[in-house]
Design an enzyme around this catalytic site. Structure first.
Site, short mmCIF file in Angstrom:
data_model
loop_
_atom_site.label_atom_id
_atom_site.label_comp_id
_atom_site.label_asym_id
_atom_site.label_seq_id
_atom_site.Cartn_x
_atom_site.Cartn_y
_atom_site.Cartn_z
N LYS A 14 47.36 -17.52 -46.76
CA LYS A 14 48.67 -17.38 -47.43
C LYS A 14 49.18 -18.75 -47.88
CE LYS A 14 50.81 -15.55 -43.84
NZ LYS A 14 49.75 -15.66 -42.82
N ARG A 89 58.29 -11.50 -40.21
CA ARG A 89 57.18 -11.25 -39.30
C ARG A 89 57.48 -10.12 -38.33
NH1 ARG A 89 54.68 -16.69 -39.41
NH2 ARG A 89 52.83 -16.77 -38.14
N ARG A 123 40.19 -25.08 -38.86
CA ARG A 123 41.25 -25.67 -39.69
C ARG A 123 41.68 -27.02 -39.10
NH1 ARG A 123 46.55 -22.26 -41.19
NH2 ARG A 123 46.92 -22.15 -38.94
N ARG A 156 45.94 -27.98 -34.83
CA ARG A 156 47.19 -27.46 -34.29
C ARG A 156 46.93 -26.85 -32.91
NH1 ARG A 156 49.64 -23.75 -39.11
NH2 ARG A 156 50.15 -22.47 -37.30
N ARG A 167 47.97 -14.95 -31.12
CA ARG A 167 48.65 -14.79 -32.42
C ARG A 167 48.16 -13.54 -33.15
NH1 ARG A 167 47.17 -20.14 -35.05
NH2 ARG A 167 48.54 -19.72 -36.78
P1 AMP Z 1 52.57 -20.15 -39.16
O1 AMP Z 1 52.45 -21.57 -39.63
O2 AMP Z 1 53.13 -19.22 -40.20
O3 AMP Z 1 51.29 -19.64 -38.55
O4 AMP Z 1 53.66 -20.16 -37.98
C1 AMP Z 1 53.45 -20.90 -36.80
C2 AMP Z 1 54.34 -20.39 -35.71
O5 AMP Z 1 55.72 -20.53 -36.07
C3 AMP Z 1 54.19 -18.91 -35.38
O6 AMP Z 1 53.07 -18.64 -34.53
C4 AMP Z 1 55.53 -18.62 -34.70
O7 AMP Z 1 55.56 -19.15 -33.40
C5 AMP Z 1 56.49 -19.44 -35.55
N1 AMP Z 1 56.99 -18.65 -36.69
C6 AMP Z 1 56.73 -18.87 -38.02
N2 AMP Z 1 57.35 -17.95 -38.78
C7 AMP Z 1 57.99 -17.11 -37.92
C8 AMP Z 1 58.78 -15.94 -38.09
N3 AMP Z 1 59.02 -15.41 -39.30
N4 AMP Z 1 59.28 -15.34 -36.97
C9 AMP Z 1 59.06 -15.85 -35.75
N5 AMP Z 1 58.31 -16.93 -35.51
C10 AMP Z 1 57.77 -17.57 -36.59
#
Ligand code: AMP
Length: 210
Positions: A14, A89, A123, A156, A167
């Site tokens: 994404k 989410r 990654r 990360r 996740r």
């Molecule tokens: P991402 O970079 O999108 O994989 O997000 C990394 C982490 O940020 C996720 O695993 C969540 O812990 C937190 N996070 C990101 N977006 C959201 C969301 N919309 N709702 C809740 N937690 C989020």
């Protein structure tokens, strides 16, 4: 109106597609994960609150996340469209968002679990600018060094095996139901996300002409 939601599991690509779409369509790429990580890096109050939960692969509360998104969307650059990457989410987030912004195109990234696991575990991210690389499919010119800003690349915490599996469970339980939520509303487009980002961009442009 170019209001996009990019929906899909972690590692579906994404963010990589959003970077290209943002540049071509001249709309901001809004990644809630990136905003949280910037807050953690800068040790803000928000960053301190969400650090442990993000490392573990869990979700930040709907309340905190929705506030953050509302605030970001109120900025001028989001007036003519945006790409939301990683938001909503959960169903409550989607309901809140529908209430403030009903006019949205949802792009659903479809991808097999094995590909996600492989992509996430290989990654690497730049500590300085956040650019993404992949040691197998998109390696930097110099190992461990960002091509764009020469920052240091790292893995990360939530891209380590245990967090990845967590996740994916969280995605299945909390985020996947959004596919039906948006299907019932009607405006959702499926994309086969197993292909390369540049090829995906061609398909995206065909489906969503500027
Ligand atoms: P991402 O970079 O999108 O994989 O997000 C990394 C982490 O940020 C996720 O695993 C969540 O812990 C937190 N996070 C990101 N977006 C959201 C969301 N919309 N709702 C809740 N937690 C989020």
């Amino acid at each position: 109106m170019n209001n996009f939601i990019f929906l899909g599991p972690p590692g579906a690509g994404k963010g990589s597609l959003a970077v290209k779409v943002a540049a071509d369509y001249n709309i901001p790429h809004i990644s809630t994960g990136d905003i949280f990580r910037a807050n953690i890096k800068n040790q803000t109050e928000l960053g301190k609150k969400v650090d442990a939960i993000i490392k573990s692969g869990g979700l930040v509360s709907d309340e905190i996340t929705c506030e953050l998104v509302k605030d970001r969307l109120s900025q001028d650059d989001a007036k003519n469209g945006f790409i939301l990457d990683g938001f909503p989410r959960t169903i409550p987030q989607a309901e809140m968002f529908t209430a403030i912004c009903p006019d949205v195109k949802v792009v659903n990234f479809e991808i097999a679990d094995e590909i996600v696991i492989k992509r996430l575990s290989t990654r690497r991210v730049c500590k300085a600018c956040g650019a993404n690389f992949n040691i197998l499919t998109l390696p930097p010119k110099v190992e461990g060094v960002c091509d764009k800003c020469e920052g240091e690349l790292f893995q990360r915490d939530d891209d380590k095996q245990e967090s990845i599996l967590h996740r994916m469970d969280v995605y299945r339980e909390q985020t996947e139901p959004l596919i039906n939520f948006y299907k019932e509303k009607g405006d959702i487009t499926d994309l086969d996300a197993a292909i390369e980002t540049s090829e995906l961009m061609g398909i995206f442009k065909d489906k969503f002409p500027m």
